[in-house]
Write an enzyme that holds these catalytic residues in place. Structure first.
Site, PDB file in Angstrom:
ATOM      1  N   ASP A   1       0.820  -1.199   0.000  1.00 54.30           N
ATOM      2  CA  ASP A   1       0.000   0.000   0.000  1.00 54.30           C
ATOM      3  C   ASP A   1       0.865   1.264   0.000  1.00 54.30           C
ATOM      4  O   ASP A   1       1.791   1.394   0.813  1.00 54.30           O
ATOM      5  CB  ASP A   1      -0.918  -0.008   1.232  1.00 54.30           C
ATOM      6  CG  ASP A   1      -1.835   1.188   1.288  1.00 54.30           C
ATOM      7  OD1 ASP A   1      -2.684   1.320   0.397  1.00 54.30           O
ATOM      8  OD2 ASP A   1      -1.698   1.999   2.233  1.00 54.30           O
ATOM      9  N   HIS A  34       4.820   5.345  -1.729  1.00 55.34           N
ATOM     10  CA  HIS A  34       5.365   6.698  -1.732  1.00 55.34           C
ATOM     11  C   HIS A  34       5.339   7.325  -0.338  1.00 55.34           C
ATOM     12  O   HIS A  34       5.996   8.336  -0.105  1.00 55.34           O
ATOM     13  CB  HIS A  34       4.588   7.587  -2.715  1.00 55.34           C
ATOM     14  CG  HIS A  34       3.105   7.477  -2.573  1.00 55.34           C
ATOM     15  ND1 HIS A  34       2.359   6.557  -3.287  1.00 55.34           N
ATOM     16  CD2 HIS A  34       2.224   8.149  -1.798  1.00 55.34           C
ATOM     17  CE1 HIS A  34       1.093   6.684  -2.957  1.00 55.34           C
ATOM     18  NE2 HIS A  34       0.980   7.640  -2.060  1.00 55.34           N
ATOM     19  N   GLU A  79       1.705  -0.044  -4.824  1.00 55.22           N
ATOM     20  CA  GLU A  79       0.847   1.094  -5.145  1.00 55.22           C
ATOM     21  C   GLU A  79       1.715   2.336  -4.981  1.00 55.22           C
ATOM     22  O   GLU A  79       2.258   2.582  -3.909  1.00 55.22           O
ATOM     23  CB  GLU A  79      -0.353   1.192  -4.213  1.00 55.22           C
ATOM     24  CG  GLU A  79      -1.241   2.395  -4.558  1.00 55.22           C
ATOM     25  CD  GLU A  79      -2.156   2.834  -3.424  1.00 55.22           C
ATOM     26  OE1 GLU A  79      -3.109   3.575  -3.709  1.00 55.22           O
ATOM     27  OE2 GLU A  79      -1.908   2.456  -2.268  1.00 55.22           O
ATOM     28  N   HIS A 108     -10.803  -0.391  -5.448  1.00 57.50           N
ATOM     29  CA  HIS A 108     -11.468  -0.004  -4.198  1.00 57.50           C
ATOM     30  C   HIS A 108     -11.283   1.484  -3.932  1.00 57.50           C
ATOM     31  O   HIS A 108     -12.194   2.149  -3.430  1.00 57.50           O
ATOM     32  CB  HIS A 108     -10.919  -0.835  -3.027  1.00 57.50           C
ATOM     33  CG  HIS A 108      -9.599  -0.352  -2.503  1.00 57.50           C
ATOM     34  ND1 HIS A 108      -8.387  -0.747  -3.026  1.00 57.50           N
ATOM     35  CD2 HIS A 108      -9.301   0.535  -1.515  1.00 57.50           C
ATOM     36  CE1 HIS A 108      -7.416  -0.144  -2.381  1.00 57.50           C
ATOM     37  NE2 HIS A 108      -7.927   0.644  -1.461  1.00 57.50           N
ATOM     38  N   GLY A 153     -14.504   3.561  -3.854  1.00 53.66           N
ATOM     39  CA  GLY A 153     -14.834   3.834  -2.462  1.00 53.66           C
ATOM     40  C   GLY A 153     -14.534   5.239  -2.001  1.00 53.66           C
ATOM     41  O   GLY A 153     -15.147   5.722  -1.037  1.00 53.66           O
TER      42      GLY A 153
END
Length: 581
Positions: free
Chosen positions: A244, A247, A281, A378, A382
């Site tokens: 996740d 960065h 990610e 998501h 979301g």
């Protein structure tokens, strides 16, 4: 059984195990570590007290039966009898499916989700990507506020249920990727700072103080994260990890944490004799993430490609707010650029950021499968105020165009659960915080965030309302109705073509050739002998494909093969895949 814990700032550490206590000894070989032995078996409850303070769960707990605030429990990893011999499944040629255990079924458990895996195998999915499973407060949530990074959320079924899920997935030929969060810890039930310098004020992140990757004590914090990652891959036979928001991993050391992690994962893959993948990610658009360590990169195996999503979303919807503004001026040109160059922002100016952003990919050495392409995730569903899916905004024909581009593009495609049948249910932001003050802060923060974009407070779902999660559960009864059944059949056909046509998994990003018309809203591209065309306009489009004979492999609306003039006539809001001889 031996118990151990890292607590470098403590003067005394006491083990509390099944009602008995014993003082732990300092480890003479490892600074800051304490150890001791006690009778224990699978399921034995235990915790540690530092300097006569409260009994706290083990930072490396494998199980939290009573949630993040309760005692830890011993897990004997050898008690589960694996049914499936599994050689692994590599990332090249993969089709991923992002799945949230708590809403994939109304039961919201790993066992219930395992009962629906045949649907994915029949669809042609190769890897299931599970959203985070680490324990978090309450029963329901997205999972990104987890603590106890070695444990499985108990309401999902705990560690044994995860093993049953992975076993069933492997039985069906499905790999399993797990989303893990190393960039912050949840605000509730997080006792790590009591044990040691797991956080540092040296850097700040959107969640506050950064995870300590480069300040004093960071060697042990990095080891904590690396070893937890290896435990998922080894003990649960997971095939890869999605990392996740990398960065937000603030690290100034010469050897970046991600390089250390990729080195350890590659070594474990060699030991286990099966492929293991790390998928980042990242919003940096920095090719060094997915460049081999020997070539000066960090050695991750793939990363999400938000630029492809953003250009596709803008082309389909016309939305231009926030970060979509960068892609709204010429979305068809943006699609062409991402399909051939990987990223839209490769050193170009970003009006959203107010600066130049990204760096070009070297297409000659970056395999296309190292970028994941998707039309929905998501995050992108979301984090909309009402969690509305693409199906709530565009026509079934445009959904078919989105699927066509996602599943025939050079990138590794990923779907978000329910996307494949144009699910009518939203996927909203929901929490189940047990701390009333935290629950109210989240509620107010969510409403304040969207009020700034013009939403009325009453139109923003209450994250703490159980109905918000209920609305977000997939409705499996939709599959037999329309347009759901037709959309599902289209996804199934496109995925089958991806598996059948070698050109669609060709790793050469530079081989993709694109033509488009911004005004007429059509785009066509070539990958080897495969031709793909989409018409996003309502009116039919005449798309020149060239003189070579072509046969139609799949079409959303009936289409005749191009005639002698090489022109393909595509109905409005439709996609076509052809094979040229």
């Amino acid at each position: 059984m031996q118990f151990e814990v890292w607590a470098p700032q403590a003067d005394r550490v006491t083990l509390h195990c099944e009602g008995a206590t014993r003082a732990l000894e300092r480890d003479s070989d490892r600074a800051g570590w304490w150890w001791g032995e006690a009778e224990a078996r699978d399921g034995t409850r235990y915790g540690f007290a530092l300097d006569d303070g409260p009994v706290l769960p083990d930072p490396r707990s494998r199980r939290q039966p009573d949630g993040p605030d309760g005692l830890s429990a011993v897990v004997d990893q050898g008690t589960y009898a694996w049914r499936t011999e599994w050689a692994g499944r590599p990332l090249p040629g993969a089709v991923l499916y992002e799945l949230h255990v708590g809403t994939y079924t109304r039961e919201g458990t790993l066992d219930a989700a395992a009962g629906r895996l045949e649907h994915l195998a029949e669809l042609g999915i190769t890897h299931v990507e599970l959203m985070p499973l680490s324990p978090f407060p309450g029963r329901h949530g997205w999972g990104y506020e987890g603590v106890s990074l070695w444990a499985v959320h108990e309401p999902y079924g705990g560690p044994e249920a995860l093993k049953r899920f992975v076993d069933r997935a492997h039985e069906l030929g499905l790999g399993v990727v797990l989303d893990v969060v190393h960039n912050h810890f949840g605000p509730s039930g997080n006792y790590l700072p009591v044990f040691g310098p797991y956080l540092t004020d040296t850097h700040q992140t959107p969640w506050g103080a950064a995870v300590n990757l480069d300040a004093p004590g960071s060697d042990e914090v990095r080891a904590y994260l690396v070893q937890s990652a290896l435990a998922w891959l080894r003990d649960y036979r997971i095939d890869g990890l999605r990392l996740d928001a990398v960065h937000a991993l603030k690290d100034t050391r010469a050897c970046h944490f991600l390089e250390e992690l990729s080195t350890a994962v590659d070594a474990l893959a060699a030991d286990l004799g099966r492929p293991l993948s790390l998928i980042a990610e990242s919003d940096l658009n920095d090719p060094r993430l997915i460049t081999a360590r020997g070539a000066g990169g960090l050695g991750l195996h793939a990363q999400w490609n938000d630029d492809f999503h953003h250009t596709l979303h803008v082309a389909l919807t016309g939305e231009s707010q926030g970060y979509y503004a960068d892609f709204a001026r010429a979305p068809m040109a943006g699609l062409a650029k991402t399909l051939t160059g990987g990223w839209f922002h490769d050193g170009t100016y970003s009006s959203f950021r107010g600066r130049r952003h990204g760096r070009p990919l070297d297409r000659s050495r970056t395999a296309a499968h190292r970028l994941l392409g998707y039309g929905q995730t998501h995050d992108q569903v979301g984090n909309r105020a009402q969690g509305d899916r693409l199906a709530a905004t565009v026509s079934p024909g445009l959904l078919a165009c989105a699927a066509t581009l996602t599943l025939t593009a050079p990138f590794t495609p990923m779907l978000f659960m329910g996307e494949e049948w144009a699910a009518g249910t939203p996927w909203q932001f929901f929490t189940d915080h047990t701390d009333p003050e935290l629950a109210e802060a989240v509620r107010r923060g969510r409403r304040r965030e969207f009020a700034a974009h013009g939403w009325a407070e009453e139109d923003v779902p209450d994250p703490q309302d159980p109905a918000t999660r209920e609305r977000s559960c997939l409705d499996w009864s939709e599959l037999d109705g329309e347009p759901h059944a037709r959309v599902l059949a289209w996804y199934r056909r496109l995925i089958a073509l991806r598996h059948e046509q070698p050109d669609l998994t060709d790793p050469d990003l530079a081989d993709t050739k694109v033509a488009y018309d911004e005004k007429e809203r059509w785009l066509a591209f070539r990958r080897g002998d495969v031709r793909v065309a989409v018409n996003l306009a309502k009116e039919p489009a005449a798309i020149p494909l060239g003189p070579r004979k072509a046969d139609v492999l799949a079409a959303w609306e009936p289409v005749e093969a191009p005639g002698a003039d090489g022109v393909l006539h595509v109905p409005g809001e439709s996609g076509v895949v052809l094979l040229q001889g």
